[in-house]
Scaffold this active site. Structure first.
Site, mmCIF file in Angstrom:
data_model
loop_
_atom_site.group_PDB
_atom_site.id
_atom_site.type_symbol
_atom_site.label_atom_id
_atom_site.label_comp_id
_atom_site.label_asym_id
_atom_site.label_seq_id
_atom_site.Cartn_x
_atom_site.Cartn_y
_atom_site.Cartn_z
ATOM 1 C CG ASP A 71 -79.711 11.413 7.299
ATOM 2 O OD1 ASP A 71 -79.450 10.147 7.597
ATOM 3 O OD2 ASP A 71 -78.915 12.339 7.059
ATOM 4 C CD GLU A 88 -80.276 7.869 11.043
ATOM 5 O OE1 GLU A 88 -79.293 7.334 11.250
ATOM 6 O OE2 GLU A 88 -80.250 9.244 10.745
HETATM 7 C C1 GLC Z 1 -77.328 9.151 9.031
HETATM 8 C C2 GLC Z 1 -76.872 8.144 8.188
HETATM 9 C C3 GLC Z 1 -75.529 8.080 7.955
HETATM 10 C C4 GLC Z 1 -74.860 9.349 7.525
HETATM 11 C C5 GLC Z 1 -75.374 10.320 8.577
HETATM 12 C C6 GLC Z 1 -75.174 11.607 8.153
HETATM 13 O O1 GLC Z 1 -76.904 8.900 10.394
HETATM 14 O O2 GLC Z 1 -77.743 7.029 8.381
HETATM 15 O O3 GLC Z 1 -75.041 6.978 7.054
HETATM 16 O O4 GLC Z 1 -73.477 9.325 7.825
HETATM 17 O O5 GLC Z 1 -76.811 10.588 8.917
HETATM 18 O O6 GLC Z 1 -75.994 11.974 7.039
HETATM 19 C C1 GLC Z 2 -76.138 9.136 13.558
HETATM 20 C C2 GLC Z 2 -75.820 8.403 14.823
HETATM 21 C C3 GLC Z 2 -74.590 7.608 15.008
HETATM 22 C C4 GLC Z 2 -74.324 6.927 13.965
HETATM 23 C C5 GLC Z 2 -74.198 8.159 12.810
HETATM 24 C C6 GLC Z 2 -73.555 7.562 11.478
HETATM 25 O O1 GLC Z 2 -75.663 10.382 13.849
HETATM 26 O O2 GLC Z 2 -76.420 9.049 16.041
HETATM 27 O O3 GLC Z 2 -74.716 6.746 16.077
HETATM 28 O O4 GLC Z 2 -73.625 5.929 13.884
HETATM 29 O O5 GLC Z 2 -75.236 8.514 12.291
HETATM 30 O O6 GLC Z 2 -72.640 6.617 11.577
#
Ligand code: GLC
Ligand code: GLC
Length: 641
Positions: free
Chosen positions: A285, A327
C-alpha cells in the site's frame, strides 16, 4: 566490497552458531538461501543504513529474526515455496482472474466468505484480495487502512485462525489469497504509536514526530495534500503529546520512519507473519510515500525502491513464494519503476483504468491507444493487474506529455473529465461524485461505481432503453479490455452485478466525509438471485464476465503480456492484437455511442489478413467483409494460420 560482505557474513555466522541457530534442522535450507541472498540484502540495507555504526549488529539480528520466522513457517507453505518462486511465473497464466472485496460487506465474516467460494468460482476467480481486515480504530479507519495490529484481525470478521482456515480452503480451490501490507503508516492506536505517545524514546523514533510546527514547515513546503477536503497539510498537531506527527493520509494514520532500521526490521517481521498465515500475494500500500527526504516531494524516492527490494530479499529468505503487488497511483514513469522480478512482480495498472474512462467520455481512443503502445510492455516475468474500478477514487494520472502528443492539454482535459463524470457536463451518461476538491489548485478526483459511471444508473432512472443497452455494452467493453490486455484482470466485486452507487453512505457519520463509500457495495441476495435471469441488466453483465473468464481459461494467448496496438481510420475504435504460437487474437472496441462499421480494407488490416471468429459471439469474421460494431460494442477475433 564483496570481500567485506563475506567477512561480515562469517562474523554473523559465528554469532548465529554461538546462539545455536545453526544446529536447527531447518538451518541447511535457510543457509542455501543465504548463499543466494545475503550479499544482496547487505548491499540494499547498506544503501539505507550504511552510515550507522551498529550496521553489522542490525544485520545480524535481522537475519536471526528472519530465520526464526522461517522456522515457524508451516510445512505446507514451505512446500509451496519450493515450487512457486516468483521466477516460476505461476501467476502469468491466462487462467488467472482476480477479484477484490471487503470481507464484511461481501460476506460478513471469514467463515461467511468460505460459503461464497462457489460464487467466486462461477466468475473464474483464482486470486482474491481481501481489503484490510486487521484490528483498526472503531470509529474511522480509512476503510481498514489504519492498522492497529498486523497480528490481530478486526474481531467482527473472525479470528486469525479463521483467516488461516480460509486461506487453506481457498488454496485447495485454486484461489490465491491476497492481502494488504500497509507499511507506510500505522493507526495511532497501534502499540508502537501508543508507546511513542507515552514518550518512550525507542518508539518515538518509529514515527516522524516534531516538537514544533515550525520544524514541519521546510518539509511541508514540497508536499501535496492527499485528502484536502479533510485537512490541510501532512502534519497533525497532537497537543496531548506536545508533538506534530507526520500523517500523509488521515490524522489517525501515522507515517512510519524508515530511516530507523528498527522500523524496517519490525515491519519485515510483520510481513513474514502475514505470509505465514497463508497469504500468497501482498499488496504494498502507498509505496510512493515510504521514504522522506528534505527538499523533495517525498514521493517515489530511490530509497523507496531500496526498501521494497530489501523486503523482497527478506521474503526470498523466509517465504520465497510471496509476491508483491505495488499500489502506486502516480505518474506512469514512476509506476513502471516499481515493477521488477526483484521488486514488485505485479502492479496495479491505474493508467489503463483511467484511460478506459477517459476514452469512454471522449469517444476517442487516441490517448488510450498511445499509452497502450508506449507503456504496456513490462519486464519479462512481471504482470499488470488490470482493473476497471477499485475501492478508491479515480485520478486522471495520464502523463501530460502523452496527452500533448495527441493534442490534448492535460489540465483542461482533467477538468473536463471531472465535470463529465460528476454529471455536471451536459449530455454526460455518468453519475459520479466529486472527491477531494482542492481550491488551491482546482484539482479533484471522482468516485462512483462502475455501473453508475458507465451510464447504467442514469439510463435506468430516466427509462432510456437504448442508452441502457449502450451503458451495459460500455461496462462490458471496459472489462473486456481489462481481461484481454495482458496480466491479471481484477474484478471489483459488485461490478459483476452492475451494482449502482450507494448514496446511503452520507447518513453514516463515519463515512459521510469520504465519498469513496459511494462505490463500496454490500452483498445483495436480491441481485445475486438475478444473475442468470437474462432479462436483467445484472445477468447481462454477470454472464458477460463469466464468459470472459472462460475464454481466458481456454485461450493461452490471453496470458501473453505483450500487445500490438493498431491504427485505424476510426477515432472511436481501439484495436490491438496478441500473438501466441499459431493463435492471434484481435480486440476491436468501439467507444462511440453509435455503431461503427469497419470497411473490408480495415478489417483485412486489423486482422493481419487472417479470417477468424469472434470469441464473444461465436460468429465468423471474414477479412473481405465489413464488420459492424454496436454502440460501445467489442469483438475478440481469434484467427488461425
Ligand atoms: C491507499 C489505499 C487507500 C488508502 C491509502 C492510505 O491508497 O488504496 O484506500 O486511503 O492507501 O492507506
Ligand atoms: C493514493 C493515491 C491517490 C489516491 C489515494 C487514496 O495515495 O496517490 O491518488 O486517491 O491514495 O484516495
Amino acid at each position: 566490497m564483496e570481500h567485506l560482505w563475506t567477512a561480515l557474513r562469517r562474523q554473523c555466522e559465528a554469532r548465529w552458531k554461538e546462539k545455536g541457530l545453526t544446529s536447527s534442522k531447518f538451518w541447511p535450507e535457510f543457509e542455501a538461501r543465504l548463499d543466494a541472498e545475503f550479499l544482496r540484502l547487505a548491499e540494499l540495507l547498506w544503501e539505507l543504513y550504511g552510515s550507522r555504526p551498529d550496521f553489522a549488529f542490525q544485520l545480524e539480528v535481522l537475519v536471526e529474526s528472519i530465520f526464526m520466522a522461517f522456522e515457524a513457517r508451516p510445512e505446507a507453505l514451505k512446500a509451496r515455496d519450493r515450487v512457486r518462486s516468483p521466477e516460476s511465473g505461476w501467476f502469468l497464466g491466462s487462467d488467472q482472474v482476480g477479484a477484490v472485496c471487503y470481507v464484511d460487506r461481501f460476506a460478513g465474516t471469514f467463515r461467511g466468505l468460505e460459503a461464497r467460494i462457489p460464487y467466486l468460482k462461477e466468475l473464474g476467480v483464482t486470486y482474491l484480495h481481501l481489503m484490510p481486515f486487521f484490528l483498526a480504530p472503531e470509529k474511522e479507519s480509512d476503510g481498514g487502512y489504519a492498522v492497529s495490529s498486523y497480528r490481530d484481525t478486526n474481531p467482527v470478521l473472525g479470528t486469525m485462525a479463521d483467516l488461516e482456515h480460509l486461506a487453506e480452503v481457498l488454496e485447495a480451490q485454486g484461489i490465491a489469497l491476497v492481502a494488504d501490507f500497509v507499511f507506510n503508516h500505522t493507526s495511532d492506536e497501534h502499540a508502537w504509536a501508543k508507546a511513542a505517545a507515552e514518550g518512550q524514546h525507542q518508539f518515538k523514533d518509529y514515527y516522524w514526530l516534531f516538537p514544533d510546527l515550525a520544524d514541519t514547515k521546510p518539509w511541508q513546503a514540497n508536499l501535496r495534500d492527499i485528502f484536502p477536503e479533510i485537512r490541510k497539510g501532512s502534519f497533525t498537531g497532537r497537543p496531548d503529546l506536545g508533538q506534530w506527527v507526520w500523517t500523509t493520509f488521515n490524522s489517525f494514520q501515522w507515517d512510519l520512519n524508515y530511516q530507523n532500521p528498527a522500523v524496517f526490521a519490525a515491519m519485515a517481521g510483520e510481513m513474514i507473519s502475514l505470509a505465514n498465515r497463508g497469504i500468497s500475494i501482498l499488496r504494498l500500500d502507498a509505496v510512493a510515500f515510504v521514504w522522506k527526504k528534505l527538499g523533495t516531494n517525498c514521493e517515489n524516492l530511490p530509497e523507496a525502491h531500496t526498501i521494497i527490494r530489501a523486503f523482497q530479499t527478506v521474503a526470498r529468505l523466509a517465504c520465497p513464494s510471496l509476491l508483491f503487488k505495488s499500489e502506486a497511483i502516480v505518474h506512469p514513469d514512476d509506476i513502471a519503476k516499481y515493477i521488477d522480478l526483484r521488486e514488485c512482480q505485479l502492479s496495479y495498472n491505474p493508467l489503463l483504468m483511467a484511460e478506459l474512462w477517459e476514452a469512454s467520455a471522449t469517444k476517442e481512443t487516441k490517448l488510450l491507444a498511445l499509452s497502450m503502445a508506449k507503456r504496456h510492455a513490462l519486464p519479462a516475468g512481471t504482470a499488470w493487474i488490470n482493473y476497471v474500478r477499485c475501492h478508491d477514487d479515480i485520478g486522471w494520472t495520464f502523463a501530460d506529455e502523452d496527452a500533448a502528443e495527441v493534442g490534448i492539454r492535460g489540465w483542461d482535459h482533467r477538468q473536463f473529465l471531472n465535470r463529465f463524470y460528476t454529471g455536471e457536463f451536459q449530455g454526460t451518461f455518468s453519475r459520479g461524485v466529486s472527491f477531494q476538491y482542492n481550491p488551491l489548485n482546482g484539482d479533484r478526483r471522482i468516485c462512483g461505481s462502475a455501473a453508475s459511471l458507465a451510464g447504467i444508473e442514469k439510463a435506468r432512472v430516466e427509462g432510456l432503453g437504448r442508452d441502457l443497452d449502450t451503458a451495459v455494452n460500455r461496462l462490458l467493453l471496459l472489462h473486456t479490455i481489462a481481461y484481454a490486455a495482458g496480466g491479471i484482470p481484477l474484478l471489483y466485486l459488485g461490478d459483476e452485478l452492475a451494482v449502482e452507487n450507494r448514496y446511503e453512505y452520507q447518513d453514516d457519520p463515519a463515512q459521510a466525509s469520504d465519498s469513496r463509500w459511494v462505490h463500496r457495495p454490500l452483498w445483495s441476495d436480491e441481485l445475486v438471485a438475478r444473475r442468470h435471469d437474462k432479462t436483467t441488466v445484472n445477468a447481462r453483465v454477470f454472464e458477460g464476465l463469466c464468459r470472459l473468464a472462460r475464454l481466458r481459461a481456454h485461450q493461452p494467448v490471453f496470458g501473453v503480456q505483450g500487445l500490438n496496438v493498431l491504427a485505424t481510420p476510426f477515432p472511436s475504435i481501439l484495436a490491438f492484437f496478441k500473438l501466441q504460437a499459431a493463435s492471434r487474437v484481435t480486440l476491436l472496441g468501439n467507444f462511440a455511442e453509435v455503431s461503427v462499421t469497419l470497411d473490408p480494407a480495415t478489417v483485412q488490416h486489423v486482422l493481419g489478413g487472417r479470417s477468424g471468429r469472434d470469441l464473444l459471439t461465436e460468429r465468423p469474421v471474414l477479412v473481405d467483409e465489413p464488420l459492424a460494431l454496436e454502440p460501445c460494442g467489442v469483438a475478440l477475433v481469434l484467427g488461425r494460420d
